[in-house]
Motif scaffolding. Structure first.
Motif, PDB file in Angstrom:
ATOM      1  N   TRP A  36      42.350  22.690 -44.638  1.00  0.00           N
ATOM      2  CA  TRP A  36      42.445  21.390 -45.336  1.00  0.00           C
ATOM      3  C   TRP A  36      42.499  20.239 -44.348  1.00  0.00           C
ATOM      4  O   TRP A  36      41.881  19.197 -44.536  1.00  0.00           O
ATOM      5  N   ALA A  37      43.249  20.461 -43.250  1.00  0.00           N
ATOM      6  CA  ALA A  37      43.342  19.420 -42.219  1.00  0.00           C
ATOM      7  C   ALA A  37      41.972  19.187 -41.578  1.00  0.00           C
ATOM      8  O   ALA A  37      41.562  18.045 -41.320  1.00  0.00           O
ATOM      9  N   GLY A  38      41.216  20.281 -41.317  1.00  0.00           N
ATOM     10  CA  GLY A  38      39.867  20.124 -40.746  1.00  0.00           C
ATOM     11  C   GLY A  38      38.929  19.397 -41.706  1.00  0.00           C
ATOM     12  O   GLY A  38      38.109  18.567 -41.289  1.00  0.00           O
ATOM     13  N   TRP A  39      39.067  19.735 -43.006  1.00  0.00           N
ATOM     14  CA  TRP A  39      38.192  19.065 -43.981  1.00  0.00           C
ATOM     15  C   TRP A  39      38.482  17.576 -44.062  1.00  0.00           C
ATOM     16  O   TRP A  39      37.581  16.751 -44.128  1.00  0.00           O
ATOM     17  N   ARG A  40      39.819  17.275 -44.023  1.00  0.00           N
ATOM     18  CA  ARG A  40      40.219  15.859 -44.034  1.00  0.00           C
ATOM     19  C   ARG A  40      39.691  15.134 -42.786  1.00  0.00           C
ATOM     20  O   ARG A  40      39.203  13.995 -42.858  1.00  0.00           O
ATOM     21  N   TRP A  41      39.760  15.810 -41.668  1.00  0.00           N
ATOM     22  CA  TRP A  41      39.285  15.172 -40.421  1.00  0.00           C
ATOM     23  C   TRP A  41      37.774  14.954 -40.470  1.00  0.00           C
ATOM     24  O   TRP A  41      37.270  13.920 -40.067  1.00  0.00           O
ATOM     25  N   TRP A  42      37.095  15.986 -41.002  1.00  0.00           N
ATOM     26  CA  TRP A  42      35.617  15.881 -41.070  1.00  0.00           C
ATOM     27  C   TRP A  42      35.189  14.778 -42.040  1.00  0.00           C
ATOM     28  O   TRP A  42      34.284  14.006 -41.764  1.00  0.00           O
ATOM     29  N   THR A  43      35.854  14.681 -43.196  1.00  0.00           N
ATOM     30  CA  THR A  43      35.523  13.613 -44.152  1.00  0.00           C
ATOM     31  C   THR A  43      35.855  12.245 -43.588  1.00  0.00           C
ATOM     32  O   THR A  43      35.135  11.272 -43.826  1.00  0.00           O
ATOM     33  N   ALA A  44      36.953  12.164 -42.838  1.00  0.00           N
ATOM     34  CA  ALA A  44      37.294  10.878 -42.206  1.00  0.00           C
ATOM     35  C   ALA A  44      36.223  10.472 -41.198  1.00  0.00           C
ATOM     36  O   ALA A  44      35.820   9.308 -41.120  1.00  0.00           O
ATOM     37  N   GLN A  45      35.755  11.486 -40.414  1.00  0.00           N
ATOM     38  CA  GLN A  45      34.691  11.180 -39.455  1.00  0.00           C
ATOM     39  C   GLN A  45      33.402  10.747 -40.161  1.00  0.00           C
ATOM     40  O   GLN A  45      32.715   9.811 -39.717  1.00  0.00           O
ATOM     41  N   GLU A  46      33.068  11.443 -41.264  1.00  0.00           N
ATOM     42  CA  GLU A  46      31.871  11.060 -42.010  1.00  0.00           C
ATOM     43  C   GLU A  46      31.997   9.662 -42.594  1.00  0.00           C
ATOM     44  O   GLU A  46      31.046   8.868 -42.580  1.00  0.00           O
ATOM     45  N   ASP A  47      33.177   9.348 -43.126  1.00  0.00           N
ATOM     46  CA  ASP A  47      33.372   7.994 -43.662  1.00  0.00           C
ATOM     47  C   ASP A  47      33.233   6.950 -42.564  1.00  0.00           C
ATOM     48  O   ASP A  47      32.647   5.870 -42.777  1.00  0.00           O
ATOM     49  N   ALA A  48      33.806   7.275 -41.398  1.00  0.00           N
ATOM     50  CA  ALA A  48      33.713   6.322 -40.290  1.00  0.00           C
ATOM     51  C   ALA A  48      32.260   6.128 -39.868  1.00  0.00           C
ATOM     52  O   ALA A  48      31.800   5.006 -39.621  1.00  0.00           O
ATOM     53  N   ARG A  49      31.507   7.259 -39.773  1.00  0.00           N
ATOM     54  CA  ARG A  49      30.084   7.136 -39.407  1.00  0.00           C
ATOM     55  C   ARG A  49      29.303   6.374 -40.474  1.00  0.00           C
ATOM     56  O   ARG A  49      28.403   5.576 -40.161  1.00  0.00           O
ATOM     57  N   ARG A  50      29.637   6.617 -41.757  1.00  0.00           N
ATOM     58  CA  ARG A  50      28.939   5.907 -42.811  1.00  0.00           C
ATOM     59  C   ARG A  50      29.232   4.406 -42.744  1.00  0.00           C
ATOM     60  O   ARG A  50      28.348   3.567 -42.925  1.00  0.00           O
ATOM     61  N   VAL A  51      30.503   4.098 -42.486  1.00  0.00           N
ATOM     62  CA  VAL A  51      30.876   2.682 -42.351  1.00  0.00           C
ATOM     63  C   VAL A  51      30.145   2.053 -41.173  1.00  0.00           C
ATOM     64  O   VAL A  51      29.628   0.921 -41.245  1.00  0.00           O
TER      65      VAL A  51
END
Length: 330
Positions: A36-51
């Motif tokens: 779950w922590a890895g998924w949260r980190w990966w989604t945060a990275q994707e959001d940051a890249r999308r932003v």
């Protein structure tokens, strides 16, 4: 009595599986927590890249809009520079013209200071008026185009020697130059062209065939030639003049009409020329049978009827009128 020995199997207690289950639960919890922590980190990275990507797109759009605005400003600046350059060129030419005109006016004023030249200038203006009138009358009455050109050339030479600061003389020189250019642009005299074509037409009429090939094929037989003095058979619808006396009278009438047409050309009488040529065309159809040569001559006659007899020069006499108006203002 001795007691029996206890069964080791019954006395040994089986190990309880509770400790292993807890360990497995902890391992699973750690695995799910890590996932779950890895998924949260990966989604945060994707959001940051999308932003970051959206921010980059917006910056690129802003840069393109700014570049378009700058290109538009550059085009507007270049147009303004071109307009300014054209305006400067026009102003420079106007200043040069003003300078030249000022120099001419200074020379004219210096020449005007001499009182001995006033009588000579008046005499020159009289001579110019005489030459312009002669040139106009030569062209209108006699059709002498070369004489009119010579008279206008002499008038231009005399006008060039007039030293007067009057602005009306500048306009007179311009009008005279335009009228001379129109005279030079004229071709031959229309009256001379019409006379030449009429002479060529009259000379070509003598070569027209009196009999067509069809008439030659219908030659009279021996008995018709034998009895021709007693009975002569003719077509009732024919309008040709066959008898020698009729042909002689018709040729004389045709020659008279051609002479009247020549006289109308000399007088520049276009109505008289058209009437005489119309009567001559009627005599052509009575004196010669229909053939290709006759149709050619009739077409030439119709073209001659449409020719003008006077040169088309609407500005003829404008210089003379302007000179007279200038002298009346003085």
């Amino acid at each position: 009595m001795t007691d029996a020995a206890p069964d080791p199997i019954q006395k040994t207690a089986a190990p309880h599986p509770r400790g292993h289950g807890v360990a497995w639960l902890l391992a699973l919890a750690l695995v799910f927590g890590g996932g779950w922590a890895g998924w949260r980190w990966w989604t945060a990275q994707e959001d940051a890249r999308r932003v970051d990507a959206d921010d980059t797109v917006q910056r690129l759009a802003a840069l393109e809009a700014r570049s378009d605005r700058l290109r538009g400003e550059l085009r507007a600046q270049s147009q303004r520079l071109q307009q300014a350059e054209a305006t400067n060129r026009v102003l420079r030419d106007e200043l040069l013209g003003i300078g030249q005109r000022a120099a001419i006016l200074e020379d004219n004023l210096a020449a005007l200071a001499d009182p001995r030249r006033s009588g000579a200038q008046a005499l020159r203006l009289d001579e110019i008026e005489l030459l312009l009138g002669q040139g106009q009358q030569r062209l209108r009455l006699a059709g002498d185009l070369d004489g009119a050109r010579r008279a206008y050339a002499l008038a231009a030479q005399q006008l060039a020697g007039v030293e007067d600061p009057d602005p009306g003389l500048v306009d007179l020189r311009q009008a005279l130059a335009q009228e001379r250019a129109a005279l030079e642009a004229l071709g031959d005299d229309p009256r001379r062209i019409a006379a030449g074509r009429l002479d060529a037409l009259a000379a070509a009429l003598t070569a027209l065939p009196i009999r067509t090939p069809a008439d030659a094929a219908d030659a009279p037989s021996w008995w018709q030639r034998a009895f021709v003095r007693l009975v002569e058979v003719r077509r009732s619808d024919g309008a040709l003049a066959v008898e020698p006396a009729d042909r002689a009278a018709g040729l004389a009438a045709l020659q008279l009409e051609l002479t009247l047409a020549q006289a109308a050309i000399e007088r520049r009488d276009e109505d008289g020329l058209r009437a005489a040529l119309a009567r001559a065309d009627a005599w052509l159809t009575r004196l010669w049978p229909d053939s290709q040569a006759l149709r050619t001559q009739r077409a030439a006659l119709a073209e001659l009827r449409r020719l003008p007899l006077s040169p088309d020069l609407p500005m003829l006499g404008s210089s003379l009128e302007q000179l007279r108006a200038l002298r009346m203002r003085r």
